[in-house]
Write a protein that holds these residues in place. Sequence first.
Motif, PDB file in Angstrom:
ATOM      1  N   ALA A  40       0.810  -1.206   0.000  1.00 47.64           N
ATOM      2  CA  ALA A  40       0.000   0.000   0.000  1.00 47.64           C
ATOM      3  C   ALA A  40       0.846   1.260   0.000  1.00 47.64           C
ATOM      4  CB  ALA A  40      -0.922   0.011   1.206  1.00 47.64           C
ATOM      5  N   GLY A  41       2.141   1.109   0.016  1.00 47.97           N
ATOM      6  CA  GLY A  41       2.997   2.276   0.102  1.00 47.97           C
ATOM      7  C   GLY A  41       2.877   3.192  -1.091  1.00 47.97           C
ATOM      8  N   ASP A  42       2.440   2.637  -2.218  1.00 47.17           N
ATOM      9  CA  ASP A  42       2.344   3.470  -3.409  1.00 47.17           C
ATOM     10  C   ASP A  42       0.970   4.089  -3.556  1.00 47.17           C
ATOM     11  OD1 ASP A  42       4.794   2.591  -3.746  1.00 47.17           O
ATOM     12  OD2 ASP A  42       4.506   1.644  -5.703  1.00 47.17           O
ATOM     13  N   THR A  43       0.181   3.931  -2.599  1.00 46.20           N
ATOM     14  CA  THR A  43      -1.187   4.391  -2.734  1.00 46.20           C
ATOM     15  C   THR A  43      -1.240   5.904  -2.909  1.00 46.20           C
ATOM     16  OG1 THR A  43      -1.941   2.605  -1.349  1.00 46.20           O
ATOM     17  CG2 THR A  43      -3.400   4.482  -1.597  1.00 46.20           C
ATOM     18  N   VAL A  44      -2.052   6.290  -3.839  1.00 48.34           N
ATOM     19  CA  VAL A  44      -2.277   7.715  -4.048  1.00 48.34           C
ATOM     20  C   VAL A  44      -3.492   8.116  -3.229  1.00 48.34           C
ATOM     21  CG1 VAL A  44      -2.867   9.448  -5.735  1.00 48.34           C
ATOM     22  CG2 VAL A  44      -1.331   7.583  -6.354  1.00 48.34           C
ATOM     23  N   VAL A  71      -0.988  14.751  -7.185  1.00 43.37           N
ATOM     24  CA  VAL A  71      -2.372  14.383  -7.438  1.00 43.37           C
ATOM     25  C   VAL A  71      -3.202  15.643  -7.296  1.00 43.37           C
ATOM     26  CG1 VAL A  71      -4.305  13.018  -6.609  1.00 43.37           C
ATOM     27  CG2 VAL A  71      -1.996  12.093  -6.503  1.00 43.37           C
ATOM     28  N   PRO A  72      -4.098  15.839  -8.180  1.00 42.84           N
ATOM     29  CA  PRO A  72      -4.952  17.004  -7.996  1.00 42.84           C
ATOM     30  C   PRO A  72      -5.705  16.872  -6.686  1.00 42.84           C
ATOM     31  CG  PRO A  72      -5.759  15.579  -9.729  1.00 42.84           C
ATOM     32  CD  PRO A  72      -4.427  15.069  -9.333  1.00 42.84           C
ATOM     33  N   GLY A 125     -11.226  -0.193   1.456  1.00 41.11           N
ATOM     34  CA  GLY A 125     -10.412   0.990   1.705  1.00 41.11           C
ATOM     35  C   GLY A 125      -9.601   1.442   0.508  1.00 41.11           C
ATOM     36  N   LEU A 126      -9.628   0.667  -0.539  1.00 39.90           N
ATOM     37  CA  LEU A 126      -8.662   0.914  -1.598  1.00 39.90           C
ATOM     38  C   LEU A 126      -9.359   0.923  -2.954  1.00 39.90           C
ATOM     39  CD1 LEU A 126      -5.540   1.199  -1.722  1.00 39.90           C
ATOM     40  CD2 LEU A 126      -5.457  -1.243  -2.264  1.00 39.90           C
ATOM     41  N   LEU A 127      -8.837   1.779  -3.819  1.00 44.01           N
ATOM     42  CA  LEU A 127      -9.300   1.815  -5.208  1.00 44.01           C
ATOM     43  C   LEU A 127      -8.068   1.661  -6.083  1.00 44.01           C
ATOM     44  CD1 LEU A 127     -11.025   2.509  -7.689  1.00 44.01           C
ATOM     45  CD2 LEU A 127     -10.818   4.917  -7.062  1.00 44.01           C
ATOM     46  N   VAL A 128      -8.048   0.600  -6.886  1.00 44.45           N
ATOM     47  CA  VAL A 128      -6.910   0.363  -7.775  1.00 44.45           C
ATOM     48  C   VAL A 128      -7.401   0.431  -9.207  1.00 44.45           C
ATOM     49  CG1 VAL A 128      -5.274  -1.376  -8.577  1.00 44.45           C
ATOM     50  CG2 VAL A 128      -5.580  -0.987  -6.130  1.00 44.45           C
ATOM     51  N   THR A 162      -0.733   1.207 -13.574  1.00 44.77           N
ATOM     52  CA  THR A 162      -1.617   0.940 -12.450  1.00 44.77           C
ATOM     53  C   THR A 162      -1.465   2.079 -11.455  1.00 44.77           C
ATOM     54  OG1 THR A 162       0.058  -0.322 -11.248  1.00 44.77           O
ATOM     55  CG2 THR A 162      -1.415  -1.572 -12.682  1.00 44.77           C
ATOM     56  N   ALA A 163      -2.502   2.290 -10.718  1.00 47.80           N
ATOM     57  CA  ALA A 163      -2.458   3.322  -9.685  1.00 47.80           C
ATOM     58  C   ALA A 163      -3.397   2.888  -8.572  1.00 47.80           C
ATOM     59  CB  ALA A 163      -2.876   4.674 -10.245  1.00 47.80           C
ATOM     60  N   ALA A 164      -2.997   3.200  -7.351  1.00 46.85           N
ATOM     61  CA  ALA A 164      -3.849   2.875  -6.213  1.00 46.85           C
ATOM     62  C   ALA A 164      -4.244   4.165  -5.509  1.00 46.85           C
ATOM     63  CB  ALA A 164      -3.120   1.944  -5.252  1.00 46.85           C
ATOM     64  N   PHE A 165      -5.456   4.215  -5.085  1.00 47.54           N
ATOM     65  CA  PHE A 165      -5.972   5.419  -4.425  1.00 47.54           C
ATOM     66  C   PHE A 165      -6.660   5.012  -3.126  1.00 47.54           C
ATOM     67  CE2 PHE A 165      -6.226   5.848  -8.994  1.00 47.54           C
ATOM     68  CZ  PHE A 165      -5.509   7.012  -9.229  1.00 47.54           C
TER      69      PHE A 165
END
Lengths: 478, 449
Positions: free
Chosen positions: A64-68, A83-84, A330-333, A401-404
């Motif tokens: 999860a460290g890369d989570t935006v 990130v906006p 909790g996460l959106l990828v 890929t991106a995690a939010f």
Amino acid sequence: MSQMPQQTAPARCPSCDEPLESGDRFCGACGHDLSAAPAGPDASGDTPTLTMEGAARPEPGPGAGDTVHLAVGAEPGGGSPSVPRPAPAEAHGEVHARGTGGVRLDRPRPTDRPEHAEAAMHERHDGPTDRADDAAGEPDEYPLAPPEPRAATAPPAGDPWARGPQPGTPAAGSGVCVACRAGTVDSDGYCENCGHAQPRERDHMERDLGPVAAVTDRGLRHHRNEDAFAVLTAPLPDGAPPAVLALVCDGVSSATRPDDASLAAAETAGTSLSGALLRGTHPQAAMHDAILTAARAVTALAEEPETAQEHTPHQNAPACTFVGAVVTQGLLVIGWVGDSRAYWIPADRSVPPVRLTEDDSWAAQMVAAGLMSEAEAYADERAHAITGWLGADAYELEPHTAAFKPDRPGVVVVCTDGLWNYAESAEELAALLPPDAAARPLHAAQVLVGHALDGGGHDNVTVAVVPFPVPPEGAGSA
Amino acid sequence: MAIFSKPTVPRFAVDVYQNEYLPEGGREVNAVVTVSATGGGTIGGAVGAPHLYSPGRGPAAAVALMVDCSGSMDYPPTKMRNAREATAAAVDTLRDGVHFAVIGGTHVAKEVYPGAGRLAVASEATRAAATYALRRLSAGGGTAIGTWLRLADRLLSSADVTIRHGILLTDGRNEHETPEALRSALDGCAGRFTCDARGVGTDWEVKEVTQIASALLGTADIVADPAGLAADFTAMMETAMGKEVADVALRLWTPVGTTVRFVKQVAPSVEDLTDRRSEAGPRTGDYPTGSWGDESRDYHVCLEVPPAGIGQEMLAARVSLVVPPPGGGSAENLGAQGLVRAVWTDDVAASTRINPQVAHYTGQAELAHVIQEGLDLRKAGDLDGATAKLGRAVQLAGVSGNADTAKLLAKVVDVVDAAAGTVRLKAKVEEADEMTLETRSTKTVRVKK
């Protein structure tokens, strides 16, 4: 958004105010297409599009460290790219997605399906052969043909939901032509009298899993639907509520068998993702792997012999775009290749919506390189030339890929360019999205597809709507 | 002898090459249909040794050899001798069990072998007897080809066989009967047997010979030097022996409102079949293709469909291969079909693209046409018109890679600039060269892969 003003069907036609019945797709009085119902409240259309320059991350983070973080005030995470920042924090609107609550624009079907159902294309929405039991008098969904004469339609043998051996197999072998109403349909799916192609299974499909729904439509100008989607729920190993997956692929028309490519990619990625998630893989790593697996599936199509009738002008290998979303509590990828997109639209519409993907396209590259303004780039005829895709011809596949970790509820809209051509900016899209999208994702997807069709339907259009966070287990599968 | 492991009936395959995309309002659909027959007992003209088959291996066949015995065959006398030797070579190529007859043709048709209105059955003995009988062939009399064909038809129909084929050799014009008589003989024989026709020397009429081959679905060619007859006859007979299934028809189904503009065989040679359609049920017509061995042919189908809106798709034609029974009734389907589609699109790039196969064969058909026109104009004395047409022919032959036709053209015109189609008519042209060009103008080459 806790209130659900319309639990079932809209009580009255938005056009003529005629009372409606549950399940109506068109108003019985004025014929208004209920799937193209007007959108929710208008939002400001002047806000410039927010793009996420930092969202493209070729290397998936296994943790999860890369989570935006999608909003100020969310839990701090390491190394968030630029990130906006959505508008100031506000009250968390808790999402209740109890029940699909959507207008069932397609025919009723069992809703208590298994949680881990592979959705995708496994069920037909529409077809000339299996609708003898439908309410009479409603126009056919197929945009090219007059209403079929139901009385003459032979009931199908066996399970009406069963799909044929080939994806995209026309509804064939029985029934009366929807075009001339005189001939019967031969085994190739053409009328033996007037020769017209019959509506295919994939021309229009809808899928509603409760916490996620998707709609795809052939559009008004293309002869077949080369988009494909998969929506499914994937159990997680720790007993948490299942993750929700929405995958959308757009076949590249200039290549051979684009419809096969998109279907293979969507199905393969769905299987890969759900398997990886069950094994406890981090969603972002799972997404990365799923894209690579889907790419291999599309590449493998190039090795299959072509069917005799498919001598397309080009001999390019089958190819498609990809965009997918994984939503957990909790996460959106997000993951993507090509120009299919995902948008984040907070439930609180005063918070600016965000586009989560960065197109692999000529236009996006021009803009990114500072060579053209966005308006100039997208006005160019080369705008839609994609620079990344799944398929044997891809130079170097770079899955993004991106995690939010969104700090508030909202919905993710996953779509092909058939939609965003008619609502390019996140703000335009947000303005179209019904306010109860999280509660009624199918309805929201129908509305967005309807918008594209109303705008001309120049391309196949596919929309998946996923609420965030994923509703608690048990909810949503009414 | 791996050949014996093949099934004896060929398997047919149909491939359709087309650009199915039409612009809004577009009505014309073009497709090239490649029909391939494989897996038959033979490999056509490539059969090396005669008598390869034991009786019963190949399909039952009957062949009639029609040899011109008119007085002109003695000028020069080598012509008659070569014709005799060529016929003997062809007879030697007959496999055992094949029914055959030799007909001597003048203003009347005479049975040379075996006689009495019968067919011989090929064997060591009958081949020798036929060769012996040929020694008695002598020249004298006129030319009435229609009578030869009618006799051949009578003889061939006396045997209960699958393949019926004729080989006809002439050296002169069909002077002793009216063109109508020949036409009527051809009409009577069409569909009853296939026939290759050859002109030897240069005193025959190209259009007569090509007319015979065209009507009877065979090949036409010139054998300018009589010494070349034996090799040509042997090759023709080998091809005939390679035929496995007769009377195959290209069946075209088209939907309501769709009309067939033309159906042409375009490879190995151009043959317009449009007017030879016979109705075979609702919206269905059959076009004769004759008999098939291991071979592949291309057909250009042009259709006019009712216009439809952008995004619509329809089946414009379904192509299949059938063997219609002689007396009517349901045809035997050879189990292969292809679909010609029409899809309307607003993608200009898609709708304006021309399929390479269609473009190629459109060019090849035009090539055959302009050669014919050019030579006709030249004969009529319109040298400017002839120069323009043959210039265009040189250009087309160059573009499509039809080297054989380009070579033949170069014997009739001086090529100044092949790419631009600039040519000068040669002042002096060998008659044989001009006749060769005219006879072979319909020969096509396939698309370069």
